[in-house]
Enzyme design. Structure first.
Site, PDB file in Angstrom:
ATOM      1  CG  ASP A  83      -2.041  -1.337   1.146  1.00  0.00           C
ATOM      2  OD1 ASP A  83      -2.156  -1.837   0.270  1.00  0.00           O
ATOM      3  OD2 ASP A  83      -2.348  -1.402   2.343  1.00  0.00           O
TER       4      ASP A  83
ATOM      5  NE  ARG B 205     -17.637  -6.077 -21.087  1.00  0.00           N
ATOM      6  CZ  ARG B 205     -18.636  -5.367 -21.962  1.00  0.00           C
ATOM      7  NH1 ARG B 205     -19.179  -4.349 -21.922  1.00  0.00           N
ATOM      8  NH2 ARG B 205     -18.938  -5.989 -23.088  1.00  0.00           N
TER       9      ARG B 205
END
Ligand code: F6P
Length: 368
Positions: free
Chosen positions: A153, A280
């Site tokens: 992260d 999408r």
């Protein structure tokens, strides 16, 4: 001879194996015994030879590039309880370990810091219950702890990079390049969700590296009306210039100004309804956490592993526990407790809708 143990904790990250390898080998090189604690804090709470094993030079051969963590990891609830830390303390003493290096994210390093600060009262309690001898009490009066930061992260304050973040970023960019090819062919839009928990670093850096049309990150929220107008205006402009595909990256922690989560579906909805784009959604998921470590992470993990062993060997009862960081390309020691505090203050600022403060805290270099 000192007995140094290493453990990985929290979410795995590419480069953790390289870090463990460096710690084991640097410890042996410096004349110490090296140990690995298997399955993170959970192995420490369970204890015994199944979870705490002495490691030799050859045991970590070939680990430099491997993704994941070969010694296992866990998000352990028991260690959050005092009885869990008491058991962990006893197991370290039984194994004769006097220094512990933890490679993990902010939660794991918070646990490590708490463990060290409680250590005197834990050994006191064990002696009182006659679970350790007076000799063990006198020998293990102090536990040296050091943290190395492993997380995809890149959300830890006081360090420029966490081990694994650049590998994950590379994987995200590769995936978005693949998506770009199919998106261009069909003139489609793709909304790509990336990890990062409450931190937008992966989304931001991937957005720049892939020339994405738009990104959503937790540190820069706006109202739904604002972001939908802004995104549509930019996407329309890019399409008018002849761009055949649209890529929007959404950090999994993306929020609006009222702290409501912005999901890939919300973004898709706007692209479909307002711009009539065939859209999408791709959620990259754990693909972005696995796989081999890139060269940067292998080197960072190796240099930090050696620095961590040096730090525990230098440690005294009076020095605060260090965290090994990288700042302006130099491997440095930072006080662990301060780094954890600063990291938490970013999360607090966001939860209080103090976004400007969150950004300035994220940007701020740690002041010693
Ligand atoms: O902290 C690393 C991370 O991969 C985050 O980006 C993500 O939110 C979380 O872990 C996923 O956790 P788990 O693998 O437990 O689902």
């Amino acid at each position: 001879r000192r007995n140094i143990a290493v453990m990985t904790s929290g979410g795995d990250a590419p480069g953790m194996n390289a870090n463990v390898r460096a710690i084991i080998r640097a410890a042996i090189y410096k004349g110490c015994h090296a140990f690995a604690i298997f399955e993170g804090y959970s192995g420490l709470v369970k204890g015994g030879p199944e979870y705490i094993k002495e490691m030799k030079w050859h045991n970590v051969r070939g680990w430099l590039s491997e993704g994941g963590t070969n010694i296992g990891t866990a998000r352990c609830m028991e260690f959050k309880e005092r009885w869990g830390r008491l058991a962990a303390c006893k197991h370290l003493i039984e194994a004769g370990i006097d220094a512990l290096i933890v490679c993990g994210g902010d939660g794991s390093l918070t646990g490590a810091d708490l463990f060290r600060s409680e250590w005197p009262s834990l050994i006191e309690e064990l002696l009182g219950k006659k679970e350790i001898t007076q000799h063990q009490f006198d020998t293990y009066k102090h536990l040296n702890i050091c943290g190395t930061v492993g997380s995809i992260d890149n959300d830890m304050s006081s360090t420029d990079a966490t081990i694994g973040a650049y590998s994950s970023l590379a994987r995200i960019c590769e995936a978005i390049d693949y998506i770009g090819a199919t998106a261009k062919s069909h003139q489609r839009a793709f909304v790509v969700e990336v990890m990062g928990r409450h931190c937008g670093w992966l989304a931001l850096m991937a957005g720049i590296a892939t020339a994405a049309d738009y990104i959503f990150i937790p540190e820069k929220p706006s109202s739904r009306a604002e972001w939908s107008d802004h995104m549509c205006e930019i996407v329309k402009k890019h399409r008018a210039r002849g761009k055949r595909n649209t890529i929007v990256i959404v950090a999994e922690g993306a929020i609006d100004i009222n702290l409501n989560h912005i999901s890939p579906e919300d973004v898709k909805d706007v692209l479909v309804k307002s711009l009539k784009l065939d859209t999408r959604i791709t959620t990259l998921g754990h693909v972005q956490r696995g796989g081999p470590a890139v060269a940067y992470d292998r080197n960072l993990a190796t240099l930090q592993g050696v620095a961590a062993v040096e730090a525990v060997l230098d440690g005294t009862p009076d020095t605060p526990s260090p965290m090994i960081a990288v700042a302006e390309n130099k491997i440095v020691r930072r006080p662990l407790v301060e780094a954890v505090k600063l990291t938490k203050s970013v999360a607090r600022a966001i939860s209080q809708k103090n976004f400007a403060q969150a950004i300035s805290l994220r940007d701020s270099e740690f002041n010693e």
